[in-house]
Enzyme design. Sequence first.
Site, PDB file in Angstrom:
ATOM      1  N   LYS A 206       0.862  -1.191   0.000  1.00  0.00           N
ATOM      2  CA  LYS A 206       0.000   0.000   0.000  1.00  0.00           C
ATOM      3  C   LYS A 206       0.887   1.225   0.000  1.00  0.00           C
ATOM      4  O   LYS A 206       2.019   1.174   0.487  1.00  0.00           O
ATOM      5  CB  LYS A 206      -0.877   0.004   1.267  1.00  0.00           C
TER       6      LYS A 206
ATOM      7  N   VAL B 186     -19.087   2.762  -3.295  1.00  0.00           N
ATOM      8  CA  VAL B 186     -19.437   1.346  -3.126  1.00  0.00           C
ATOM      9  C   VAL B 186     -20.820   1.203  -2.473  1.00  0.00           C
ATOM     10  O   VAL B 186     -21.671   0.446  -2.961  1.00  0.00           O
ATOM     11  CB  VAL B 186     -18.377   0.598  -2.278  1.00  0.00           C
TER      12      VAL B 186
HETATM   13  P1  NAD Z   1     -16.395   6.893  -0.732  1.00  0.00           P
HETATM   14  O1  NAD Z   1     -15.468   7.932  -0.204  1.00  0.00           O
HETATM   15  O2  NAD Z   1     -16.880   7.013  -2.127  1.00  0.00           O
HETATM   16  O3  NAD Z   1     -17.676   6.754   0.215  1.00  0.00           O
HETATM   17  C1  NAD Z   1     -17.619   6.787   1.594  1.00  0.00           C
HETATM   18  C2  NAD Z   1     -18.883   7.496   2.069  1.00  0.00           C
HETATM   19  O4  NAD Z   1     -18.947   7.374   3.485  1.00  0.00           O
HETATM   20  C3  NAD Z   1     -18.901   8.991   1.754  1.00  0.00           C
HETATM   21  O5  NAD Z   1     -20.116   9.319   1.110  1.00  0.00           O
HETATM   22  C4  NAD Z   1     -18.768   9.662   3.122  1.00  0.00           C
HETATM   23  O6  NAD Z   1     -19.457  10.882   3.199  1.00  0.00           O
HETATM   24  C5  NAD Z   1     -19.404   8.617   4.020  1.00  0.00           C
HETATM   25  N1  NAD Z   1     -19.007   8.672   5.423  1.00  0.00           N
HETATM   26  C6  NAD Z   1     -17.809   8.983   5.961  1.00  0.00           C
HETATM   27  N2  NAD Z   1     -17.855   8.892   7.299  1.00  0.00           N
HETATM   28  C7  NAD Z   1     -19.114   8.511   7.616  1.00  0.00           C
HETATM   29  C8  NAD Z   1     -19.791   8.245   8.845  1.00  0.00           C
HETATM   30  N3  NAD Z   1     -19.167   8.327  10.019  1.00  0.00           N
HETATM   31  N4  NAD Z   1     -21.079   7.871   8.788  1.00  0.00           N
HETATM   32  C9  NAD Z   1     -21.729   7.766   7.622  1.00  0.00           C
HETATM   33  N5  NAD Z   1     -21.148   8.018   6.428  1.00  0.00           N
HETATM   34  C10 NAD Z   1     -19.862   8.381   6.433  1.00  0.00           C
HETATM   35  O7  NAD Z   1     -15.605   5.502  -0.514  1.00  0.00           O
HETATM   36  P2  NAD Z   1     -15.893   4.119  -1.244  1.00  0.00           P
HETATM   37  O8  NAD Z   1     -14.976   3.974  -2.405  1.00  0.00           O
HETATM   38  O9  NAD Z   1     -17.353   3.924  -1.406  1.00  0.00           O
HETATM   39  O10 NAD Z   1     -15.328   3.099  -0.144  1.00  0.00           O
HETATM   40  C11 NAD Z   1     -16.054   2.846   1.040  1.00  0.00           C
HETATM   41  C12 NAD Z   1     -15.232   1.942   1.939  1.00  0.00           C
HETATM   42  O11 NAD Z   1     -14.948   0.721   1.261  1.00  0.00           O
HETATM   43  C13 NAD Z   1     -13.869   2.519   2.350  1.00  0.00           C
HETATM   44  O12 NAD Z   1     -13.579   2.093   3.653  1.00  0.00           O
HETATM   45  C14 NAD Z   1     -12.903   1.854   1.366  1.00  0.00           C
HETATM   46  O13 NAD Z   1     -11.595   1.747   1.905  1.00  0.00           O
HETATM   47  C15 NAD Z   1     -13.541   0.488   1.217  1.00  0.00           C
HETATM   48  N6  NAD Z   1     -13.210  -0.177  -0.042  1.00  0.00           N
HETATM   49  C16 NAD Z   1     -13.497   0.418  -1.229  1.00  0.00           C
HETATM   50  C17 NAD Z   1     -13.174  -0.230  -2.401  1.00  0.00           C
HETATM   51  C18 NAD Z   1     -13.496   0.395  -3.753  1.00  0.00           C
HETATM   52  O14 NAD Z   1     -13.422  -0.302  -4.761  1.00  0.00           O
HETATM   53  N7  NAD Z   1     -13.882   1.662  -3.785  1.00  0.00           N
HETATM   54  C19 NAD Z   1     -12.563  -1.482  -2.374  1.00  0.00           C
HETATM   55  C20 NAD Z   1     -12.306  -2.088  -1.140  1.00  0.00           C
HETATM   56  C21 NAD Z   1     -12.633  -1.415   0.028  1.00  0.00           C
END
Ligand code: NAD
Length: 351
Positions: free
Chosen positions: A80, A180
């Site tokens: 990472k 996601v």
């Molecule tokens: P993103 O930034 O698009 O979405 C995250 C959302 O969570 C945002 O809308 C944000 O406003 C909201 N948020 C933040 N803190 C919050 C809280 N306390 N309560 C409620 N909502 C809150 O991120 P993403 O790409 O959708 O990823 C989401 C999670 O999945 C992350 O932890 C990421 O590491 C993990 N993940 C993502 C992927 C991918 O392909 N994008 C792959 C593996 C893991």
Amino acid sequence: MVDITDIPVEGYERVRRAVDPKSGLHAIISVHNTVLGPALGGMRLWPYASEQEALTDVLRLSSGMTYKAACAGLNLGGGKSVIIGDPSMKSEAFFEAMGDFVESFDGQYITAEDVNTKVEDMDIINRRTKHVTGLAGKSGNPSPKTAWGVFLGLKATLEDVYGSDSVAGKTIAIEGAGSVGKVYAELIAKEGGKIIVADIKQEAAEDLAKVTGGQVVHPDAIRSVECDVYAPCALGGSINDETLPLLNCRAICGAANNQLMDVRHGELLRDRGIRYAPDYVVNAAGLINVYDEMQPGGYKEDRAMANMELIRENMRKIFAIADEEGIPTATAADRFAERRIEAVRSGVEQA
Ligand code: NAD
């Protein structure tokens, strides 16, 4: 000139810091383990309060990638990178310097987009190194694929808890209506599941509720709402000493990385009879998708989608290990991954 120095860390193959005063870059790359193959993991840009905080994060994230790849049956190790700073500092020079930093690993580390980095940024990185995935015109945005994989994990979890993988009529509490969480909720709603959603961006939650026919609750309330499955899709650590007693669900299945604040929270969930679908097992589809770029003939969506089915199968195996060995599902997932790495390390299996 980027100044690159090693940071020795026990249990990690190579950890390095890069500082480039000219572009403002201050970053760390961690390669945890490459027994199964080169270490692939995203590049995160975050305003960490200190280098120590960034180091702690990158170490945890890179070892998580080792486990994720091993469970997903990929011939990849875990790595990472984290860049310390505000997303507003992005510039071409900044990402070119980061490209040089990635190149200094000589293929031991392969990068990809992550929080606050985008496909366009990877294209700039690609000017300085070929060890970058997720470029424009290849496997594309991983988020919809990740959502699909979490959905497959949800099906395995429902089957385990209720004896049927049907989502119809089940209530899923989505924390985080981001890239996601949004697609995951849409897949659930399409199959007749009920959505409760919370996001710190009220508008994002409201939009998703509108599309899915769901209901919005305050972010402070999402962990305690009555539901079948709580789905953390925001940040890590949402299952902790404070939130665990509040949970009002039968199972947990979401996309966020590092959902358990500590390993002991896996044990506590088990004590409470809440079935936990380990995060790195169910959120591996984005990685499976990007890995396909490295396969013969280049990226093929059909092949990548077919490989994602392994998530459902793996969840069944991990639930079985947890029951047979009397351990939390998170520990069962670790053992499942460690057994594969050990089999390859000792030559019993080929990567
Ligand atoms: P993103 O930034 O698009 O979405 C995250 C959302 O969570 C945002 O809308 C944000 O406003 C909201 N948020 C933040 N803190 C919050 C809280 N306390 N309560 C409620 N909502 C809150 O991120 P993403 O790409 O959708 O990823 C989401 C999670 O999945 C992350 O932890 C990421 O590491 C993990 N993940 C993502 C992927 C991918 O392909 N994008 C792959 C593996 C893991």
